[in-house]
Design a protein around this motif. Structure first.
Motif, short mmCIF file in Angstrom:
data_model
loop_
_atom_site.label_atom_id
_atom_site.label_comp_id
_atom_site.label_asym_id
_atom_site.label_seq_id
_atom_site.Cartn_x
_atom_site.Cartn_y
_atom_site.Cartn_z
N SER A 96 0.85 -1.19 0.00
CA SER A 96 0.00 0.00 0.00
C SER A 96 0.89 1.23 0.00
O SER A 96 2.06 1.19 0.39
N LEU A 97 0.30 2.31 -0.44
CA LEU A 97 0.97 3.61 -0.40
C LEU A 97 -0.13 4.64 -0.15
O LEU A 97 -1.00 4.83 -1.02
N PRO A 98 -0.12 5.27 1.00
CA PRO A 98 -1.20 6.23 1.32
C PRO A 98 -1.36 7.30 0.23
O PRO A 98 -0.37 7.90 -0.22
N GLY A 99 -2.58 7.47 -0.23
CA GLY A 99 -2.88 8.49 -1.23
C GLY A 99 -2.67 8.05 -2.66
O GLY A 99 -2.91 8.82 -3.59
N ALA A 100 -2.21 6.83 -2.85
CA ALA A 100 -1.92 6.36 -4.21
C ALA A 100 -2.69 5.08 -4.51
O ALA A 100 -2.98 4.29 -3.62
N GLU A 101 -3.00 4.91 -5.77
CA GLU A 101 -3.61 3.68 -6.25
C GLU A 101 -2.51 2.80 -6.84
O GLU A 101 -1.65 3.29 -7.58
N LEU A 102 -2.54 1.53 -6.53
CA LEU A 102 -1.57 0.59 -7.09
C LEU A 102 -2.28 -0.25 -8.13
O LEU A 102 -3.28 -0.89 -7.84
N LYS A 103 -1.77 -0.23 -9.36
CA LYS A 103 -2.38 -1.00 -10.45
C LYS A 103 -1.42 -2.08 -10.93
O LYS A 103 -0.26 -1.79 -11.24
N LEU A 104 -1.91 -3.29 -11.00
CA LEU A 104 -1.10 -4.40 -11.50
C LEU A 104 -1.15 -4.43 -13.02
O LEU A 104 -2.22 -4.24 -13.62
N LEU A 105 -0.01 -4.67 -13.63
CA LEU A 105 0.07 -4.79 -15.09
C LEU A 105 0.54 -6.19 -15.46
O LEU A 105 1.52 -6.68 -14.92
N GLN A 106 -0.15 -6.79 -16.40
CA GLN A 106 0.28 -8.09 -16.91
C GLN A 106 1.17 -7.92 -18.15
O GLN A 106 2.07 -8.69 -18.37
N ASN A 107 0.89 -6.92 -18.95
CA ASN A 107 1.65 -6.71 -20.18
C ASN A 107 2.38 -5.37 -20.10
O ASN A 107 1.90 -4.35 -20.58
N THR A 108 3.57 -5.40 -19.50
CA THR A 108 4.30 -4.14 -19.31
C THR A 108 4.84 -3.60 -20.64
O THR A 108 4.98 -2.40 -20.79
N GLY A 109 5.14 -4.49 -21.58
CA GLY A 109 5.67 -4.03 -22.87
C GLY A 109 4.70 -3.13 -23.60
O GLY A 109 5.08 -2.06 -24.10
N ALA A 110 3.46 -3.52 -23.67
CA ALA A 110 2.44 -2.70 -24.33
C ALA A 110 2.24 -1.39 -23.57
O ALA A 110 2.05 -0.33 -24.19
#
Length: 121
Positions: A96-110
């Motif tokens: 977690s990071l207060p004030g931030a949203e964490l988004k998971l990426l499956q395709n970092t290249g794109a």
């Protein structure tokens, strides 16, 4: 006519052992202070930045303060490489990071290909 280009900062290194992680976070903060809000991608050992840190034990500065400042400078979303988390045994639910949203990426290249400029640390 605006000439703003999209910027991505990729943080690939663990928070300690060299200065690249700290320099990356400082570059993100500098961009944001100049109204060039970059997107941030934590990949490879860069995902360790989101874990709680006790840097005093190894005599280094805690980078968590730099990280928690990001939302105050308009960097409100951090993108995380899902595969990097899996390879390092990190459960996304423990991050977690207060004030931030964490988004998971499956395709970092794109994701990376969608930016005009990419900074890699």
């Amino acid at each position: 006519m605006s000439q703003n280009k999209s910027i991505l900062a990729i943080c690939r290194h663990a928070p300690y052992g060299n200065s690249l992680a700290r320099e990356g976070l400082e570059a993100v903060l500098a961009c944001a202070a100049m109204d060039q809000i970059p997107e941030v991608l934590l990949i490879n050992d860069g995902v360790f930045l989101l874990l709680e840190q006790d840097a005093q034990q190894i005599g280094e500065k805690n980078l968590r303060r730099n990280l928690t400042a990001l939302p105050m400078f308009g960097v409100e979303t951090l993108h995380l490489c899902e595969r990097s988390l899996q390879q390092r045994g990190i459960d996304p639910a423990q991050l977690s990071l207060p004030g931030a949203e964490l988004k998971l990426l499956q395709n970092t290249g794109a994701f990376i290909a969608g930016f005009d400029q990419v900074l890699s640390f």
